[in-house]
Design a protein around this motif. Structure first.
Motif, short mmCIF file in Angstrom:
data_model
loop_
_atom_site.label_atom_id
_atom_site.label_comp_id
_atom_site.label_asym_id
_atom_site.label_seq_id
_atom_site.Cartn_x
_atom_site.Cartn_y
_atom_site.Cartn_z
N LYS A 55 -27.21 -20.36 -41.28
CA LYS A 55 -26.34 -19.28 -40.76
C LYS A 55 -27.46 -18.47 -39.75
N GLN A 70 -28.21 -9.37 -48.17
CA GLN A 70 -28.34 -10.74 -47.34
C GLN A 70 -28.77 -10.26 -45.61
N GLU A 88 -28.09 -11.39 -43.10
CA GLU A 88 -26.65 -10.89 -42.67
C GLU A 88 -26.84 -9.54 -42.33
N ARG A 109 -22.96 -15.86 -56.69
CA ARG A 109 -22.70 -16.46 -55.62
C ARG A 109 -21.35 -17.04 -56.08
MG MG Z 1 -26.40 -15.90 -47.99
#
Ligand code: MG
Ligand code: ATP
Length: 631
Positions: free
Chosen positions: A249, A389, A391, A496
Motif C-alpha cells: 500500500k 507500521q 502507516e 497478523r
Molecule cells: Mg501491514
C-alpha cells in the motif's frame, strides 16, 4: 499514578494542549492556527495553517550551534569507505542536489523516485526533495524491474535518482539494467534520470534523459537553495508497506505532523540528545530508514550512521565496532538481524567498548524470547521492543524511555504510546475488549496522532476501505494485528489477523506456536501457518530452520526432532495447537525487509497461487517448501 501514565493520559484528554507543546520542538516559519482538524474523519489534518520545512528542521536550524558537528556518517563495508559529513557539509551537498533537481525541471509538489543503495547521496536526495517541496518515493534498492515499474507508475515521478549499482556480501548488484527495464515497462515515463556513478557496475547513459550527478554537482558547487516553506499538510513523501500480506500500500505522509511526531519521539521514546550518535541498521527503503536513519536523528541534532553492508562482514562484530568508534548512544535494529548475529560467536558482543550505548530498540517483527534473552545477555543493555507500521511512521507500542524508564517484559513491545488510543476489538462483533487478557484486533481510535499516514497515495477510497471499515458503523483504524493486553497495560502481539488459525473452534495466533517451537535448543527460526483441513477446519503446519543440521540427514533423526518439537507445543499450548507436521528447511521465505511471508507458505501448502510475490527476497526458500509439499 506513574509518570508515564500521567503523560499518556494527558495526551488523550487534552490532545490540543499536548501536541501544541510538542510542536514547540520544531521550527515553524508560520505558526499553526489549529492543532487538529478532524472535521472530515477519518482524514485528519495536523497543525493546520502552519508552514515549515523538513530539511530546514533536519539541517539548517542546527547550523548556528553545530555546523562542524558530524551529521551523516556513511559507512560501507561493501566498498570499504567511511565518510563523515558535518551539518555544514551536509547543507552544501543537499543544496547542490536541490539545485540539480531544479535544473532538471523539478517543481514543488512533483514526485522524485529514489532507487538507491545505502550511500550518502541517497540521503542528500531525500533531503533535497523536501527542501524544494518535492515529494520523494524511495524504492528499496535492488527490487526487480517489475516491482520498480509498478511504483514508477503509481508515483508518476518527473525524475528518478539512482546509481550504477549496490553491493551485497561483496558482490556488485547492477541497478541500471533493472532501472532501464522498469522504465521500459512503465506506462509513465519520467523525463529525467540522475545517476550516481560508484564505479561498481556499467553505467550506459540514455542521451537526453540520463544525467550524471558528478557533472551536475560540479555545475552547482556554490548553489544556495533556500528552503521552500510548505503547508503542514503538504505531502513529504510516499512509501510502500512491505507487502507481507498482499499488494503493498502506498502510504502518504504529511510534513508538519511528521516533523513534530519524530521530534517528540526522539525525546520521549528514545531519550536521545543533540550531539549524540544514532545508529539504525535498517535501509532507507523502509519506514525505519525514513524516520530513524534520516529524519528523526537529524531533526534532533544528532549524527546518524548510514550503513551499507551485512551485519556479519567482515565479521559479526562490525556493528559493535561502529558503536565504539562513533560513541553511539541509541541503536535501532530488527529481530531478524539479531537472529543472524545469533548464529555468530557471542564473543563479538563483548569485544568492543559499548559504554556509550544506552539502549537497543528492535522493531518490525515479533521479538521472540530466546532472541531477546541472547542479545540482552550479550550486550548487558536494555532491549526495547517497539511495535508500529509503515502507516504510522513511528511507534504505537513501546516503553517511552525518555518519560519513564519502566521495565520491559520479554515478548511484549510495551504499552500504548502517547497520542495513540489503542483498543483491542472483538474481531466478530467489533466490541471493545476492555478487560485484561482478552485476545482481539489491535485498533486505534481516530484521529490518528500526528505523523501517521494521511491517506493512500491518490486513493482516498482505498484508505477508508482498507483501514477504517472493519467495525460496522464505527470509524476505527485497524492494524490487522492480533494482540492481548495484560493487567499492567503491556500488549503482546500474537500475529497478523490473517495468521490467526482456527483449529476445531480454537483460535490460535501463529506467533504463540512459533514462540513455543523456537524454545527448542536446535531451532533457529520457525514459521507456522494454518492449512485447511476437512476435519478440523484448519491445522497448524510448521517450517523450521535448524541450528545444527548435521544430524538431520536421515529420516529417523528428522522424525525424532519433529516429535520433540510437537511435545514442546503440547506442553506449552496443548495438543490442539500441535502442528500436523514440522518440516525442516534451509531458509524461510521472507520479504526484502526480512519479514516472514506466511501467506505465501500457506498458499503453497494449500495448493493455491501465492499471489503478489514482488517483495519476496530469495525465491528458493518457497521452492523448497513447494517441493516438500509435493514429496
Ligand atoms: Mg501491514
Ligand atoms: P503489508 O502491510 O504490505 O502486508 P507489512 O505489514 O509487513 O506489509 P510494515 O509496515 O513494514 O509492512 O510492517 C508492519 C507490521 O510488522 C505490523 O503490522 C506487524 O505485523 C509487524 N510488526 C512490526 N513491529 C512489530 C513488533 N515489535 N512486534 C510484532 N510485530 C511487529
Amino acid at each position: 499514578m506513574s509518570r508515564y501514565t500521567d503523560f499518556y493520559q494527558r495526551s488523550l484528554s487534552d490532545p490540543d494542549a499536548f501536541w501544541s507543546e510538542q510542536a514547540k520542538l520544531v521550527d515553524w516559519n508560520t505558526q499553526p492556527d489549529q492543532i487538529c482538524d478532524n472535521s472530515n474523519p477519518p482524514f485528519s489534518r495536523w497543525f493546520v495553517g502552519g508552514k515549515l520545512n523538513l530539511c530546514h528542521n533536519a539541517i539548517d536550524r542546527h547550523l548556528p550551534a553545530r555546523s562542524d558537528q558530524p551529521a551523516l556518517i556513511a559507512v560501507s563495508t561493501e566498498t570499504d569507505t567511511e565518510q563523515v559529513y558535518s551539518f555544514a557539509q551536509l547543507h552544501r551537498e543537499v543544496q547542490r542536489m536541490a539545485a540539480s533537481f531544479r535544473a532538471l525541471g523539478v517543481k514543488k509538489g512533483d514526485r522524485i523516485l529514489i532507487y538507491m543503495p545505502m550511500v550518502a547521496e541517497a540521503a542528500f536526495a531525500m533531503l533535497a526533495c523536501v527542501r524544494i517541496g518535492a515529494i520523494h518515493s524511495v524504492v528499496f534498492g535492488g527490487f526487480a524491474a517489475g516491482s520498480l515499474a509498478s511504483r514508477i507508475e503509481d508515483a508518476a515521478p518527473v525524475l528518478v535518482v539512482s546509481a550504477d549499482g549496490g553491493s551485497r556480501g561483496g558482490k556488485a548488484v547492477a541497478y541500471k539494467p533493472l532501472l532501464d527495464e522498469a522504465m521500459r515497462l512503465s506506462r509513465h515515463k519520467p523525463e529525467a534520470v540522475l545517476l550516481i556513478d560508484r564505479g561498481l557496475a556499467p553505467l550506459p547513459l540514455v542521451a537526453g534523459r540520463d544525467h550524471l550527478w558528478r557533472d551536475l554537482r560540479k555545475e552547482h558547487l556554490d548553489a544556495q537553495v533556500p528552503c521552500e516553506w510548505v503547508d503542514s499538510t503538504h505531502p513529504s513523501y510516499t512509501l510502500y508497506t512491505s507487502g507481507t500480506t498482499g499488494k503493498p500500500k502506498g502510504v502518504q505522509r504529511d510534513t508538519g505532523g511528521y516533523c513534530v511526531a519524530l521530534a517528540a519521539s526522539m525525546q520521549h521514546i528514545f531519550d536521545a540528545h543533540p550531539g549524540e550518535t544514532y545508529f539504525a541498521t535498517s535501509d532507507i527503503g523502509w519506514v525505519v530508514g525514513h524516520s530513524y536513519i534520516i529524519y528523526g536523528p537529524l531533526i534532533a541534532g544528532m549524527a546518524t550512521i548510514m550503513y551499507e553492508g551485512l551485519p556479519i562482514r567482515p565479521d559479526g562484530g562490525i556493528w559493535w565496532q561502529l558503536v565504539e568508534k562513533y560513541k553511539v548512544t541509541v541503536m535501532f535494529s530488527a529481530p531478524t538481524a539479531i537472529r543472524v548475529l545469533k548464529k555468530q560467536d557471542a564473543a563479538y558482543l563483548k569485544a568492543y567498548d559499548l559504554s556509550s550505548l544506552r539502549a537497543l530498540f528492535l522493531a518490525g517483527e515479533p521479538l521472540d524470547e530466546p532472541t531477546a534473552q541472547w542479545i540482552s545477555d550479550g550486550l548487558g543493555k536494555p532491549i526495547i521492543d517497539n511495535y508500529w507500521q509503515t502507516e504510522t511512521g513511528w511507534p504505537i507500542l513501546t516503553i517511552c524511555n525518555g518519560v519513564e524508564k519502566a521495565p520491559s517484559k520479554f515478548g511484549s513491545p510495551g504499552k500504548a504510546v502517547y497520542g495513540y488510543k489503542v483498543k483491542l476489538l472483538d474481531d466478530q462483533t467489533g466490541e471493545e475488549l476492555a478487560e485484561p487478557n482478552q485476545k482481539g484486533v489491535v485498533a486505534i481510535e481516530g484521529p490518528l496522532p500526528p505523523g501517521c499516514m494521511q491517506t493512500v497515495w491518490r486513493d482516498d477510497e482505498r484508505f477508508v476501505n482498507t483501514y477504517w471499515k472493519s467495525v460496522p458503523g464505527k470509524l476505527v483504524y485497524s492494524t490487522f494485528d492480533w494482540g492481548v493486553r495484560d493487567a499492567d497495560g503491556y500488549f503482546y502481539i500474537l500475529g497478523r489477523t490473517d495468521d490467526v488459525i482456527n483449529v476445531a473452534g480454537h483460535r490460535l495466533g501463529t506467533r504463540e506456536i512459533e514462540e513455543s517451537i523456537a524454545a527448542h535448543p536446535n531451532i533457529a527460526e520457525v514459521a507456522v501457518v494454518g492449512v485447511a483441513d476437512q476435519l478440523k477446519g484448519q491445522v497448524a503446519m510448521a517450517f523450521a530452520v535448524v541450528k545444527d543440521s548435521a544430524g538431520l540427514t536421515d529420516e529417523a533423526k528428522r522424525l525424532k526432532l519433529e516429535g520433540e518439537v510437537m511435545q514442546l507445543v503440547d506442553r506449552d499450548l496443548g495438543a490442539v495447537a500441535r502442528p500436523a507436521r514440522v518440516r525442516f528447511v534451509h531458509l524461510l521465505p521472507k520479504t526484502r525487509s526480512g519479514k516472514l511471508l506466511r501467506r505465501a507458505i500457506q498458499a503453497v501448502c494449500e495448493g493455491r497461487d501465492p499471489g503478489d510475490l514482488t517483495t519476496m527476497d530469495d525465491p528458493s526458500a518457497l521452492q523448497q517448501i513447494r517441493d516438500l509439499m509435493k514429496a
